[in-house]
Design an enzyme around this catalytic site. Structure first.
Site, PDB file in Angstrom:
ATOM      1  N   HIS A 267      25.870  92.830  -8.510  1.00  0.00           N
ATOM      2  CA  HIS A 267      25.442  93.489  -7.043  1.00  0.00           C
ATOM      3  C   HIS A 267      23.821  93.243  -7.077  1.00  0.00           C
ATOM      4  CE1 HIS A 267      24.823  95.850  -3.476  1.00  0.00           C
ATOM      5  NE2 HIS A 267      26.175  95.979  -3.262  1.00  0.00           N
ATOM      6  N   SER A 285      23.366 100.870  -1.613  1.00  0.00           N
ATOM      7  CA  SER A 285      24.358 100.227  -0.601  1.00  0.00           C
ATOM      8  C   SER A 285      23.927  98.655   0.062  1.00  0.00           C
ATOM      9  CB  SER A 285      24.858 100.994   0.534  1.00  0.00           C
ATOM     10  OG  SER A 285      25.432 100.491   1.669  1.00  0.00           O
ATOM     11  N   ARG A 338      26.497  88.504  -1.968  1.00  0.00           N
ATOM     12  CA  ARG A 338      25.853  89.268  -3.108  1.00  0.00           C
ATOM     13  C   ARG A 338      25.568  88.219  -4.237  1.00  0.00           C
ATOM     14  NH1 ARG A 338      30.069  94.248  -3.125  1.00  0.00           N
ATOM     15  NH2 ARG A 338      28.906  95.115  -1.377  1.00  0.00           N
TER      16      ARG A 338
END
Lengths: 667, 224, 253
Positions: A267, A285, A338
């Site tokens: 991520h 996030s 991502r």
């Protein structure tokens, strides 16, 4: 050799699931009462499955290692959940969600599964709203949406930065409703340590009561593994400390093939590592990429000055900043998928442009968002000719209302105020697309053994799009397994209760107790974490964001070495018949030490780059992942043969009837 | 045995605490209003006070209310003790180190202690005046009413008696400082707009009422 | 950035039937970037190497959302600092030479399992008593936008729903009351149209279970709200009080 049968129903893609549901067998209500189902894990997939199956009338036993079903790691998902509702009227549809997901997964997912996922996505939202999940709403009282990486529509539903928590608590409340009725027997603080296979079918599990240490046998007609991903093989990841591969790995060793183990999602927006004491990494996030812009300095001397603490982000003038995602991918900008964003960050940092003392961080900067929102807010509040300071202040207020909790979290961990200085972020292991191989019915290669959610490999191909994990977990648990498990269990209506005093249960229990005894009597010198940390380092450096054949071969040798030392030299204090957290960790790390090798083997075998699997030898001139569809358009399904390094590769060819395979482009 | 929601449950106990408590607050105002007459230490004031005392002990409607009052006091005390005992039982092993001051006021945590002290005061207070008024051997004043005033004046000429009253009123003040607003919360009367007002009124009430009550013995002592 | 030397005084209790006691441990080389739990990891690492029994404590996500971690540090639930759980408490809040007291949550309804680990299953039982909306998981329901919900109500419901079930409210309450936990759930559903049909039944059932578990009574000290890592407001307790009185006077028998 077992032949892989994915059991994809015939017919056009948009009819497959409906037709399949209409033709598979069901179990009559009176017969469901005679059937026991074990659900391991109580996250979105497990919680939803246990609640749904109990509601249908099956006797369900649910297991989790946490002290409460509500603590499963689904709870930590922040950003949101995708659904093809098209509430925003921006051109979304089931097909578009399906297409985005297949493309986002770099064409390594099974089309039929993904289409089904997109099809049921809208139901998930309706279901959750009905359960009292407080999604974000606009002033008209209707559901709000935001955008996520890799897509050009707003289809992500959210509950501030805690969507996973709210969805999990929804599933948990449905589960507890069944527990209250007695339809689900809940076993918390229980860890599954083996699957028991009788006559080729999964017929129960061996579990350890983590409080008393008692080894328990539980029989059932079907076993559902909803045990999440294995990102903790890297030691440092955004997973919870307890997240582990043990349940899936035991299933693998009992005959369930492991699908695509090398597909790991890194991520892009996590808080960088601060020191060797670090126990886990914290995600910021992906929704932050809606408004934050990612950059590093253009000039190496600026980067060096920042690394040495002589300058900070604010000192770099606009023209000397390299917004590298916007530069490289103008169409998607900061919202590229991502894997792309992570690799781009690594590329800049490897080139020396990193912005913290280790050189492994990039800026995520909200200053233009402050300005943009500040101007809008000034208009809304009818402030004429606002000063730049006023605009900045108003903009910070708007950003605080949107992302306040994330900014606070950042400040708390990093010790720096992100409203004043741009955040520093770096990629970290987050999710594993790989997992137990399952067919269209979510059944593994062991009949009666099913895998749901992150624990299976099924829907995300080589890269998962943001806000799709929650979607898959709930889709599998609420809307897929209640149908497909019935088809399997229809044969079991006359079987009667599964006996646990059989040789198969004896043997499985003995293996478990022997292993525990080995750990406790080992007389080693090093704690479990020592080995885990070493394994993690090897995995991150050689099987992480970028891999190459030589590194992977080295990694395999190193992992074998660590594994050997682990069994010889690990020290596990305490006793077997008590709460013993070191013992729990030892069992999990032992399994990671085998899995790690398989991941490297899988990565080594896949001579192409796709999604989260980036082999340095296979890239385009611009440094993008270079797939080899001719040779590698298949799912790897590995069969255990008694040794991690000697696993047997089976291939499930991926047939694309709907989507045309192209080079993924986010330019 | 299913517990009756309106009697046995923890929440119901709190409603009754709140309702009786608020009723006692209203009583305090009435009681204070009457007693402030004591500040008039002239012979005329003495007669007026005794007449008031007679009215308060004989007028039927007041009598009815007074029984309600006794019941409230007893219930508030009994219920409070019961709650306190349950609360103690809820934590059988205490913390070694607790920094409760970081998250709450000491008087909000010591309501049971403060309430017990108020109860002790009430016993002294009622024995001293209420009992004597009803069943004691009081002389009559010029109007033929029982001369409660003289009894009060005599009592408040003793420094230790005044001191008990002053200290007790301080205790009452802290009890009210938490109790007043807390009663509204227990009854569910919490609203972002009105709660600050309730809290301010509560502080005002908790300070003003006991101060005036305490003023009476002090005044009578000084002017004796 | 230097490192700190600290003295930890930690509650050790080998099992539910052991009496337990505070034990002192020196810890050196504590970096201010460590979280409190990482500091305990360092101590445990040392204990294991020395052949001692490491300190048992609950923890999982280490990002303040799972609600597993549960330490009473220097007299406060989740330690000094507001709006955080123990895993989010960083050592920069402490200074060299500090003595830090670490105890488990203490409440009769949360019996100690081992060392700093307590049994919070009472919360699950309260939830099972009524903390849900009785809908089937069929997905064949009305559209999510069929009933508009005023933004304020949705936001308030969310604020209540952020409860992580850690039990800090119980631990910190002088009465070991679970009112904030129960109220958060009752309030969340009471605020949403989907929760209304069962609102009365729910509040009665959940309070009854709460009482059965042996939690203390609320005396409105407000400590829970201050120590709650999610800042859940006392307003929700008031809402539950309202719901409860309405439910008790209108129920059939």
């Amino acid at each position: 050799m077992t032949k892989l049968d994915s059991k994809i129903p015939a017919g056009p893609i948009d009819r497959k699931w409906t037709d399949h549901k209409g033709h598979i067998r069901v179990v009559a209500p009176a017969n469901k009462r005679r059937i026991d189902v074990i659900v391991v894990g109580t996250g979105l997939a497990g919680g939803a499955a246990a609640a749904s199956l109990a509601e249908l009338g099956y006797n369900v036993k649910a297991f989790c290692f946490q002290d409460s079903a509500r603590r499963a790691h689904s709870i930590a998902a922040q950003g949101g959940i995708n659904a093809a509702k098209n509430y925003q009227n921006d051109g979304d549809s089931v097909y578009r969600l399906f297409y985005d997901t297949v493309k986002g997964g770099d064409y390594r997912a099974r089309e039929a599964n993904v289409y089904r996922l997109a099809e049921v996505s809208a139901n998930i939202i309706d279901q959750c709203v009905a359960q009292g999940v407080p999604f974000a709403r606009d002033y008209g009282g209707l559901l709000d949406n935001r955008s996520f990486g890799g897509v050009q529509v707003s289809r992500t539903f959210y509950a501030r930065g805690q969507t996973g928590q709210q969805l999990l608590l929804g599933a948990y409340s449905a589960l507890m409703r069944q527990v209250g009725k007695g339809a689900v027997q809940m076993f918390d603080r229980h860890e599954m340590l083996d699957v028991v296979v009788v006559d080729g079918k999964a017929r129960g599990i061996i579990a350890r009561n983590l409080i008393t240490g008692e080894i328990e046998r539980h029989g059932a007609h079907a076993v559902l593994l909803c045990t999440g991903g294995y990102g903790n093989v890297f030691f440092l990841s955004t997973n919870a400390m307890g997240s582990n591969v043990t349940a899936a790995w035991k299933a693998h060793k009992r005959g369930a093939f492991f699908g695509n183990p090398c597909y790991t999602q890194i991520h892009p927006t996590c808080i960088p590592v601060s020191g060797t004491h670090q126990s886990k990494l914290t995600l910021m996030s992906e929704s932050l990429r809606n408004d934050g812009r990612i950059w590093v300095p253009k000039k190496l001397e600026d980067a060096r000055a920042i690394q040495e603490g002589r300058k900070n982000g604010k000192d770099i003038p606009e023209e000397d900043r390299d917004y590298y995602l916007e530069r490289r991918y103008p169409a998607f900008g900061n919202l590229v998928p991502r894997d792309v964003a992570s690799r781009a960050a690594k590329e800049r940092c490897d080139a020396g442009f990193g912005v913290n003392k280790t050189g492994e961080a990039v800026f995520l900067d909200f200053s233009s968002a402050f300005e943009r929102y500040g101007k809008v807010e000034a208009n809304v509040r009818k402030i004429e000719n606002p000063s730049p300071e006023e605009i900045l202040r108003l903009g910070k207020e708007v950003v605080a209302a949107k992302y306040g909790n994330l900014f606070d979290m950042y400040e708390n961990i990093a010790g720096e105020n992100p409203y004043e200085r741009p955040m520093k972020i770096y990629p970290a292991v987050h999710y594993t697309m790989g997992g137990l191989w399952v067919d269209y019915n979510l059944q593994t290669t062991v009949p009666g053994l099913f895998a749901l959610g992150e624990a299976n490999f099924s829907d995300h191909g080589a890269n998962r799009l943001g806000a799709s994990a929650l979607m898959q977990g709930l889709a599998d648990g609420y809307f897929v397994i209640p149908y497909t498990v019935g088809d399997y269990l229809a044969d079991d209506i006359r079987t009667g209760p599964i006996k646990t005093d059989t040789p198969e249960f004896d043997a499985a229990e003995k293996e478990v107790t022997d292993r525990i005894a080995h750990f406790l009597n080992n007389q080693g010198t090093k704690p479990v974490d020592d080995f885990h940390r070493r394994l993690g380092k090897v995995m991150w450096n050689k099987c992480g964001m970028a891999r190459n054949a030589q590194g992977l071969q080295e990694a395999i040798a190193e992992i074998r070495q660590i594994r050997e030392e682990f069994w010889k030299d690990v020290r596990v204090p305490g006793k077997a018949d008590e709460l013993n957290q070191e013992l729990e960790k030892a069992g999990r790390v032992a399994d990671f030490l085998e899995l790690g090798e398989l991941m490297c083997l899988d990565a080594l075998t896949r001579n192409e780059s796709c999604g989260g699997h980036f082999r340095e030898e296979y890239q385009t001139p611009e440094g993008e992942a270079l797939r080899d569809d001719e040779h590698y358009a298949f799912t790897s399904a590995w069969e255990w043969t008694g040794d991690a390094g000697a696993a047997n590769l089976h291939k499930e060819p991926l047939v694309f009837e709907e989507v045309k395979l192209t080079q993924r482009s986010y330019k | 045995m299913a517990r009756s929601a309106l009697l046995g449950s923890s929440l119901a106990k709190k409603y009754w605490m709140a309702l009786t408590g608020l009723f006692l607050c209203i009583f305090l105002i009435a009681h204070l209003a009457g007693n402030l007459q004591l500040l008039d230490m002239s012979p005329d004031g003495q007669l007026k006070f005794n007449a008031y005392a007679k009215f308060m002990t004989t007028f039927p409607l007041v009598k009815v209310v007074s029984y309600l009052l006794y019941a409230s006091i007893l219930f508030h005390a009994f219920d409070g003790i019961l709650l306190a005992l349950q609360n103690r039982k809820a934590r059988p092993v205490r913390y070694h180190y607790e920094k409760a001051g970081a998250n709450s006021t000491w008087y909000s945590r010591q309501m049971a202690l403060l309430g017990t002290l108020v109860l002790v005061f009430l016993v002294i207070h009622m024995k001293g005046f209420w009992y004597e008024m009803h069943w004691g051997d009081l002389g009559l004043d010029a109007d033929g009413n029982k001369d409660l005033y003289t009894l009060v004046a005599a009592a408040f000429s003793q420094p230790w008696y005044v001191a008990i009253y002053v200290v007790s009123m301080a205790v009452l003040a802290f009890h009210l400082l938490h109790g007043f607003a807390s009663a509204f919360q227990s009854l569910g009367l919490n609203h972002p707009r009105y709660t600050p007002l309730i809290k301010n009124v509560g502080v005002f009430f908790a300070v003003v009422v006991p101060v005036f009550f305490a003023l009476i013995p002090v005044w009578m002592f000084i002017n004796a | 950035m230097g490192t700190m030397k600290l003295t930890l005084k930690i509650w050790r209790q080998s099992g539910p039937n052991d009496k337990g006691k505070m034990v002192s441990y020196p810890v050196n080389d504590v970096s201010e970037d460590m979280s409190f739990l990482e500091m305990l990891d360092v101590l445990n690492d040392e204990l294991v190497r020395n052949g001692d029994d490491p300190i048992a404590f609950d923890h999982d996500c280490r990002e303040g959302i799972c609600g597993s971690c549960s330490l009473f540090i220097n007299g406060e639930a989740h330690g000094p600092g507001r709006g955080i759980t123990t895993c989010q408490l960083h050592m920069r809040k402490f200074k060299d030479g500090d003595v830090i007291q670490v105890e488990p949550w203490r409440a009769g309804a949360f019996p100690v399992v081992k060392d700093l680990v307590v049994d919070r299953s009472a919360f699950d039982r309260i939830q099972a008593a009524g903390g849900f909306v009785s809908v089937n998981t069929s997905g064949n329901l009305v559209d999510g936008n069929a009933i508009p919900i005023p933004k304020n109500d949705a936001d308030s419901a969310f604020d209540a729903a952020t409860c992580i079930g850690c039990g800090a409210c119980v631990a910190t309450c002088t009465n070991s009351s679970a009112m904030l936990f129960v109220a958060a759930k009752v309030s969340q559903f009471a605020l949403l149209p989907q929760g209304r049909p069962e609102a009365r039944k729910r509040v009665l059932a959940m309070v009854e279970q709460m009482d059965k578990e042996g939690f203390g009574n609320c005396s409105n000290t407000g400590a829970c709200e201050v120590e709650c890592p999610k800042g859940i407001s006392l307003e929700h307790i008031a809402r539950m009080n309202r719901e409860y009185v309405a439910a008790s006077v209108t129920k059939d028998r």
